[in-house]
Design an enzyme around this catalytic site. Structure first.
Site, PDB file in Angstrom:
ATOM      1  CG  PHE A   1       1.249  20.774   7.734  1.00  0.00           C
ATOM      2  CD1 PHE A   1       0.168  21.433   7.169  1.00  0.00           C
ATOM      3  CD2 PHE A   1       1.432  20.839   9.118  1.00  0.00           C
ATOM      4  CE1 PHE A   1      -0.714  22.166   7.975  1.00  0.00           C
ATOM      5  CE2 PHE A   1       0.560  21.565   9.923  1.00  0.00           C
ATOM      6  CZ  PHE A   1      -0.512  22.235   9.348  1.00  0.00           C
TER       7      PHE A   1
ATOM      8  CG  ASP B   1      -0.259  17.320   2.575  1.00  0.00           C
ATOM      9  OD1 ASP B   1       0.850  17.787   2.896  1.00  0.00           O
ATOM     10  OD2 ASP B   1      -1.025  17.888   1.761  1.00  0.00           O
TER      11      ASP B   1
ATOM     12  CG  ASN C   1      -7.751  21.488   7.639  1.00  0.00           C
ATOM     13  OD1 ASN C   1      -6.964  21.665   8.571  1.00  0.00           O
ATOM     14  ND2 ASN C   1      -8.293  22.474   6.962  1.00  0.00           N
TER      15      ASN C   1
ATOM     16  CG  ASP D   1       7.738  21.215   6.970  1.00  0.00           C
ATOM     17  OD1 ASP D   1       7.975  22.424   7.154  1.00  0.00           O
ATOM     18  OD2 ASP D   1       8.133  20.582   5.971  1.00  0.00           O
TER      19      ASP D   1
ATOM     20  CB  CYS E   1       8.888  27.757   5.446  1.00  0.00           C
ATOM     21  SG  CYS E   1       7.153  27.587   5.008  1.00  0.00           S
TER      22      CYS E   1
HETATM   23  N1  SAH Z   1       6.927  18.373   5.092  1.00  0.00           N
HETATM   24  C1  SAH Z   1       6.847  18.471   3.649  1.00  0.00           C
HETATM   25  C2  SAH Z   1       6.561  19.856   3.147  1.00  0.00           C
HETATM   26  C3  SAH Z   1       5.291  20.448   3.618  1.00  0.00           C
HETATM   27  S1  SAH Z   1       4.752  21.732   2.628  1.00  0.00           S
HETATM   28  C4  SAH Z   1       8.142  17.979   3.043  1.00  0.00           C
HETATM   29  O1  SAH Z   1       9.121  17.869   3.742  1.00  0.00           O
HETATM   30  O2  SAH Z   1       8.169  17.751   1.835  1.00  0.00           O
HETATM   31  C5  SAH Z   1       3.173  22.007   3.248  1.00  0.00           C
HETATM   32  C6  SAH Z   1       2.168  20.933   2.963  1.00  0.00           C
HETATM   33  O3  SAH Z   1       1.039  21.242   3.766  1.00  0.00           O
HETATM   34  C7  SAH Z   1       1.648  20.822   1.541  1.00  0.00           C
HETATM   35  O4  SAH Z   1       1.817  19.519   1.098  1.00  0.00           O
HETATM   36  C8  SAH Z   1       0.150  21.172   1.623  1.00  0.00           C
HETATM   37  O5  SAH Z   1      -0.649  20.332   0.811  1.00  0.00           O
HETATM   38  C9  SAH Z   1      -0.135  20.895   3.057  1.00  0.00           C
HETATM   39  N2  SAH Z   1      -1.195  21.679   3.713  1.00  0.00           N
HETATM   40  C10 SAH Z   1      -1.410  22.994   3.678  1.00  0.00           C
HETATM   41  N3  SAH Z   1      -2.397  23.346   4.527  1.00  0.00           N
HETATM   42  C11 SAH Z   1      -2.827  22.199   5.118  1.00  0.00           C
HETATM   43  C12 SAH Z   1      -3.805  21.883   6.104  1.00  0.00           C
HETATM   44  N4  SAH Z   1      -4.544  22.836   6.656  1.00  0.00           N
HETATM   45  N5  SAH Z   1      -3.951  20.606   6.467  1.00  0.00           N
HETATM   46  C13 SAH Z   1      -3.195  19.637   5.916  1.00  0.00           C
HETATM   47  N6  SAH Z   1      -2.242  19.869   5.003  1.00  0.00           N
HETATM   48  C14 SAH Z   1      -2.054  21.135   4.599  1.00  0.00           C
END
Ligand code: SAH
Length: 403
Positions: free
Chosen positions: A229, A251, A279, A306, A346
């Site tokens: 993520f 991501d 994913n 995250d 979060c």
């Molecule tokens: N770690 C990042 C913030 C993450 S926010 C930072 O510090 O800036 C959550 C992120 O998860 C988003 O970018 C979103 O696109 C991604 N996301 C949401 N569901 C997801 C999934 N199932 N697989 C991969 N990415 C995902």
């Protein structure tokens, strides 16, 4: 001041306000002494007519009054200047040297309905209450005086405005941007990040992780690192700079992955960072689904998790916990003995102890034993006011895998 409409509270409803919580729900209100317009300043008194403070009224919101002060203050430009300066002082004290940060965080700064983020010399405003929306010109003028920014833009395309009866809006409120859609470069802990002010999550970056980027990098700056993520690569780039041999970041947003790769290159970290659109659930599953006689070979020295909030409300907590458990179980299977897991939640509805319980349940299933080596919270530019539980939402832990 006596000319202000008065909101009288029901017996027993004053304590929350006296304690410092700024929200007065419709159900707490006995009556109004005279009609108040939405967005108007009102005074709030208990049922014995004792003065409790002033706030903005809105009959369209469940939160009928958002308190601003326990004193009889006038809410004019000088009020906003003083409050914004006070908020800025907190950031200067707790985030010394930072150039991009959240200047005002609504309830955390006793300015419910008002957020300002600073990305270098550009300010991004969000007003999510009618009272704040109506005073936007005053707020913009106060911000100009304090910061002399290159531009002030609004990112008022947030869901919470609907609950206040406010339409979406975004655009430049003051100053100029060479091209309004152009990306801006912000610095976090000395690393450069491209920020899309009009299209990004939040107002562009997850500023609430700024302190954690640094702290997590103390544990992830070696060996093989997996950043799940990853969005624009916040944790990945910090780990890369701290000395990781290789960081792989995942991501599901193709756009975020493209920006993250550009960020790596802007910071000279393309050599040891790679980025993939996928994913996370599927990616982890594909690498941990072993047949009964096979064993998953742990590959990573550290894993960062995250994810976005898996909950929207209390009802979705059980589903969210299943999601958290799954990613932790699979991440733990991929971690070498002695490796580090840095993980965040979060969701306001999942507290730190629930979160740790889920991680421990995953560790049990993965037959791993963990040592907790750090606890994390949101950066100090998102201050936590314990009497306002809604101000606390981000929690995280770092664990080392003992065996
Ligand atoms: N770690 C990042 C913030 C993450 S926010 C930072 O510090 O800036 C959550 C992120 O998860 C988003 O970018 C979103 O696109 C991604 N996301 C949401 N569901 C997801 C999934 N199932 N697989 C991969 N990415 C995902």
């Amino acid at each position: 001041m006596d000319a202000l409409p008065t909101v009288l509270l029901k017996p027993g409803e004053a304590d929350r306000v006296v304690a410092g919580h700024p929200w007065v729900y419709q159900s707490s209100i006995l009556r109004l002494t005279q009609p108040a317009g939405d967005g108007a300043l009102v005074q709030v008194k208990d049922h014995r007519q004792r003065f409790l403070g002033v706030g903005f009224y809105n009959s369209k919101s469940k939160i009928h009054v958002r308190m601003l002060s326990p004193d009889r203050v006038s809410v004019d430009e000088a009020f906003f200047r003083q409050r914004i300066r006070a908020a800025l002082e907190v950031r200067i004290k707790h985030l010394p040297g930072a150039t991009s940060f959240r200047v005002v965080n609504a309830e955390s700064d006793f300015l419910s309905g008002f957020i300002v983020d600073k990305y270098e010399d550009v300010l991004v405003l969000q007003t999510s209450s009618v009272g704040m929306e109506q005073r936007k010109p005053m707020i913009v003028s106060a911000l100009q005086e304090i910061f002399s920014p290159r531009a002030i833009i609004e990112r008022n395309d947030i869901a919470s405005r609907k609950f206040e009866g406010l339409p979406d809006a975004s655009g430049v409120l003051a100053g100029e941007l060479a091209s309004p859609m152009a990306a801006l470069q912000a610095q976090l802990n000395g690393l450069k990040f491209e920020v899309n002010l009009f299209g990004g999550h939040k107002t562009g970056l997850y500023l609430d992780q700024q302190t954690n980027y640094r702290r997590v990098a103390e544990l992830t700056g070696r060996g093989q690192v997996l950043d799940c993520f990853s969005f624009l690569g916040g944790f990945a780039l910090h780990a890369g700079r701290a000395g990781a041999a290789h960081v792989h970041a995942i991501d599901q947003s193709e756009e975020a992955v493209a920006v993250a790769a550009r960020n790596a290159s802007a910071n000279g970290l393309s050599e040891n960072c790679s980025f993939e659109t996928a994913n996370v659930f599927d990616w982890l599953k594909a690498r941990t689904a072993a047949k009964p006689h096979e064993k998953v070979v742990p590959h990573f020295d550290s894993v960062i998790l995250d994810p976005p909030s898996f909950t929207r409300n209390r009802a979705s907590v059980p589903d969210a916990l299943r999601g958290y458990k799954e990613i932790h179980l699979r991440a733990l299977k991929l971690l070498k003995t002695g490796g580090a897991l840095a993980t965040f939640c979060c969701s306001h509805h999942v507290d730190a102890s629930m979160f740790q319980d889920v991680i421990l349940a995953a560790a049990f299933d993965a037959r791993r034993v963990l040592r907790r080596v750090a606890t994390y919270s949101q950066s100090p530019d998102h201050p936590i006011i314990p009497v306002i539980p809604e101000t606390e939402y981000l929690k995280g832990f770092a664990f080392e895998v003992i065996r």
